[in-house]
Design a protein around this motif. Structure first.
Motif, PDB file in Angstrom:
ATOM      1  N   ILE A 193       0.999  -1.470  -0.054  1.00  0.00           N
ATOM      2  CA  ILE A 193      -0.041   0.076  -0.052  1.00  0.00           C
ATOM      3  C   ILE A 193       0.819   1.148  -0.077  1.00  0.00           C
ATOM      4  O   ILE A 193       0.741   2.209  -0.751  1.00  0.00           O
ATOM      5  CB  ILE A 193      -1.041  -0.061   1.232  1.00  0.00           C
ATOM      6  N   ASN A 194       2.014   1.175   0.777  1.00  0.00           N
ATOM      7  CA  ASN A 194       2.745   2.259   1.016  1.00  0.00           C
ATOM      8  C   ASN A 194       3.504   2.574  -0.556  1.00  0.00           C
ATOM      9  O   ASN A 194       3.870   3.900  -0.858  1.00  0.00           O
ATOM     10  CB  ASN A 194       3.907   1.998   1.686  1.00  0.00           C
ATOM     11  N   LYS A 195       3.964   1.408  -1.008  1.00  0.00           N
ATOM     12  CA  LYS A 195       4.301   1.440  -2.505  1.00  0.00           C
ATOM     13  C   LYS A 195       3.352   2.508  -3.431  1.00  0.00           C
ATOM     14  O   LYS A 195       3.872   3.107  -4.271  1.00  0.00           O
ATOM     15  CB  LYS A 195       4.605   0.169  -3.152  1.00  0.00           C
ATOM     16  N   ALA A 196       2.162   1.689  -3.341  1.00  0.00           N
ATOM     17  CA  ALA A 196       1.181   2.499  -4.177  1.00  0.00           C
ATOM     18  C   ALA A 196       1.097   4.117  -4.039  1.00  0.00           C
ATOM     19  O   ALA A 196       0.832   4.830  -4.961  1.00  0.00           O
ATOM     20  CB  ALA A 196      -0.103   1.719  -4.079  1.00  0.00           C
ATOM     21  N   TRP A 197       1.016   4.271  -2.558  1.00  0.00           N
ATOM     22  CA  TRP A 197       0.991   5.891  -2.326  1.00  0.00           C
ATOM     23  C   TRP A 197       2.088   6.658  -2.806  1.00  0.00           C
ATOM     24  O   TRP A 197       2.070   7.640  -3.342  1.00  0.00           O
ATOM     25  CB  TRP A 197       1.148   5.989  -0.720  1.00  0.00           C
ATOM     26  N   LYS A 198       3.271   5.821  -2.635  1.00  0.00           N
ATOM     27  CA  LYS A 198       4.666   6.618  -3.193  1.00  0.00           C
ATOM     28  C   LYS A 198       4.243   6.721  -4.805  1.00  0.00           C
ATOM     29  O   LYS A 198       4.796   7.938  -5.172  1.00  0.00           O
ATOM     30  CB  LYS A 198       5.640   5.751  -2.936  1.00  0.00           C
ATOM     31  N   LEU A 199       3.901   5.588  -5.222  1.00  0.00           N
ATOM     32  CA  LEU A 199       3.627   5.848  -7.131  1.00  0.00           C
ATOM     33  C   LEU A 199       2.758   7.131  -7.498  1.00  0.00           C
ATOM     34  O   LEU A 199       2.921   7.578  -8.480  1.00  0.00           O
ATOM     35  CB  LEU A 199       3.240   4.625  -7.469  1.00  0.00           C
ATOM     36  N   MET A 200       1.848   7.374  -6.529  1.00  0.00           N
ATOM     37  CA  MET A 200       0.928   8.430  -6.721  1.00  0.00           C
ATOM     38  C   MET A 200       1.385   9.766  -6.861  1.00  0.00           C
ATOM     39  O   MET A 200       0.927  10.724  -7.467  1.00  0.00           O
ATOM     40  CB  MET A 200      -0.400   8.450  -5.664  1.00  0.00           C
ATOM     41  N   GLU A 201       2.614   9.913  -6.327  1.00  0.00           N
ATOM     42  CA  GLU A 201       3.172  11.254  -6.000  1.00  0.00           C
ATOM     43  C   GLU A 201       3.742  11.533  -7.562  1.00  0.00           C
ATOM     44  O   GLU A 201       4.197  12.514  -7.731  1.00  0.00           O
ATOM     45  CB  GLU A 201       4.446  11.316  -4.997  1.00  0.00           C
ATOM     46  N   ASP A 202       3.930  10.573  -8.300  1.00  0.00           N
ATOM     47  CA  ASP A 202       4.546  11.103  -9.629  1.00  0.00           C
ATOM     48  C   ASP A 202       3.440  10.806 -10.618  1.00  0.00           C
ATOM     49  O   ASP A 202       3.486  10.696 -11.755  1.00  0.00           O
ATOM     50  CB  ASP A 202       5.140   9.830 -10.064  1.00  0.00           C
ATOM     51  N   VAL A 203       2.179  10.923 -10.473  1.00  0.00           N
ATOM     52  CA  VAL A 203       0.984  11.002 -11.308  1.00  0.00           C
ATOM     53  C   VAL A 203       0.427  12.448 -11.215  1.00  0.00           C
ATOM     54  O   VAL A 203      -0.055  13.024  -9.936  1.00  0.00           O
ATOM     55  CB  VAL A 203      -0.374  10.227 -11.045  1.00  0.00           C
ATOM     56  N   TYR A 204       0.592  13.393 -12.178  1.00  0.00           N
ATOM     57  CA  TYR A 204       0.291  14.615 -12.171  1.00  0.00           C
ATOM     58  C   TYR A 204      -0.920  15.170 -12.920  1.00  0.00           C
ATOM     59  O   TYR A 204      -1.590  14.284 -13.684  1.00  0.00           O
ATOM     60  CB  TYR A 204       1.584  15.226 -13.259  1.00  0.00           C
TER      61      TYR A 204
END
Lengths: 252, 165
Positions: free
Chosen positions: B10-21
């Motif tokens: 889940i944390n990995k997914a949250w982190k990935l969302m930081e790169d969706v603009y």
């Protein structure tokens, strides 16, 4: 009961879609760039709201019913929008007057719908209310500017008022499917929001140096909520639904 | 143990969302905007809950697609994206860091928290170019539904203001 909810949701969806489509007719034709952009943005908000309602209405039925089908493949007789949303735009003053009276109605209405016992309708209302607040503000300013403006603008907004006013009565008369949902607090009792609406409309008209039509004898047009429309809706749908009719199932 | 593994995912997914603009404001990620409400994992399926900014926001579909791409590229297979309307999105959820990025990009971030208490005309909106507070409202609707158009009376530059919502 379920069918009442479906019809009620469609009524709300049709209101926003029809009004949104009408306003979008100004895109590229606004009196000045900023206002062209403003009215196009308002149209976009309304069409977005209608999508939320259509998606919900579709979810109440089986999988064969989609939001596109509800918006683009129903005929005029099946549309349940208020007549005020379908009448032609006329000049800028008439468009503004329609939007002002309708947005103020939506504002009062959504303020009540957020308390609906139906969670999805309440959620859509909460979302829409924020957007409508801007629509009311923008259209109110234009009513004031036109009413308290030049001789010409005053003449036009007065005429617009005369033309649009007979379409306001319908807002506060519930259709059968609407009445049947009041008891379990799903629908808003529209007869109860009239005073709130009147107060808001009056104060803007006053600032615009216009008078509120007190005449109780004005003939009020009705029928839209039950699918009885003006001749204008057919033309509107012919244009709006063209793509889905000509190319069924087309997506992009 | 199982739970820890889930949290890592889940944390990995949250982190990935930081790169969706946001395609319309390419300096803001969807985390900056505050539209990711929750991320859940069940039966190997990752579910992302997002809240639309405006009902008619045309980029929500693009954002959903970009979320899907970001997750797919990083090994997620079962992806579900759910739009959650309530509670309605508000500019209050935009994170401070996001507001700073917005300003640096030339868009004045939303001022204050109360959405309808102050009318646009009464706000002191700072020019993102010369930082003057001597500015005027041109139009309540700017290049997108979420922005209003202002002009600076000092440097004369027009600029966008991200409205409180």
């Amino acid at each position: 009961m379920e069918n009442n909810l479906f019809n009620y949701t469609l009524h709300l969806a049709d209101n926003s879609l029809t009004m949104g489509h009408r306003l979008s007719e100004w895109t590229g034709h606004g009196p000045m760039l900023e206002q062209d952009i403003a009215i196009s943005n308002i149209a976009l908000d309304l069409i977005g709201q209608s999508r939320n309602f259509y998606q919900y209405a579709a979810a109440l039925k089986d999988d064969s019913v989609t939001e596109d089908l509800l918006a683009y493949l129903r005929d005029a007789r099946e549309f349940k929008n208020l007549l005020i949303t379908e009448i032609p735009n006329g000049d800028w003053a008439k468009t503004i007057m329609k939007l002002f009276l309708f947005s103020t109605y939506q504002f009062c209405f959504y303020q009540k719908l957020i308390d609906s016992s139906d969670k999805q309708l309440a959620a859509i209302a909460e979302k829409s209310l924020k957007e409508v607040t801007y629509h009311v503000r923008w259209s109110s300013e234009w009513v004031i500017r036109l009413g308290d403006g030049t001789e010409e603008s005053n003449k036009r907004i007065k005429l617009a008022m005369e033309e649009v006013w007979p379409f306001t009565g319908e807002m506060f008369q519930p259709a059968e499917y609407e009445s049947l949902l009041i008891n379990n607090r799903i629908s808003v009792d529209v007869s109860e929001i009239k005073n709130d609406w009147m107060g808001r409309v009056k104060s803007v008209l006053e600032e615009a140096t216009l008078s509120y039509p007190e005449d109780k004898n004005t003939w009020m047009q009705t029928g839209g909520k039950n699918g009885i429309h003006t001749e204008h809706l057919g033309y509107l749908l012919a244009e709006m639904q063209f793509l889905q009719r000509a190319y069924p199932g087309c997506e992009w | 143990m199982e739970e820890t593994k889930q949290n890592v995912t889940i944390n990995k997914a949250w982190k990935l969302m930081e790169d969706v603009y946001d395609p319309e404001i390419p300096v803001l990620s969807i985390i900056d905007l505050g539209i990711v409400r929750d991320i859940q994992l069940s039966n190997d399926a990752i579910e992302i809950f997002i809240t639309p900014t405006y009902s008619g926001c045309p980029v929500m579909d693009v954002i959903s697609m970009n979320i899907r791409i970001a997750l797919t590229e990083n090994g997620f297979k079962k992806i579900k994206i759910t739009q959650q309307l309530s509670p309605a999105w508000t500019t209050d959820w935009m994170i401070e860091n996001g507001k700073e990025k917005l300003k640096a990009y030339g868009i004045t971030p939303p001022i204050g928290k109360s959405f309808d208490k102050k009318y646009l005309e009464e706000l002191k909106v700072e020019c993102p170019h010369c930082h003057s507070l001597n500015t005027k409202l041109i139009s309540q609707f700017g290049s997108t539904a979420c922005k209003a158009l202002y002009q600076c009376n000092d440097c004369l530059e027009p600029f966008d203001y991200f409205k409180c919502h």
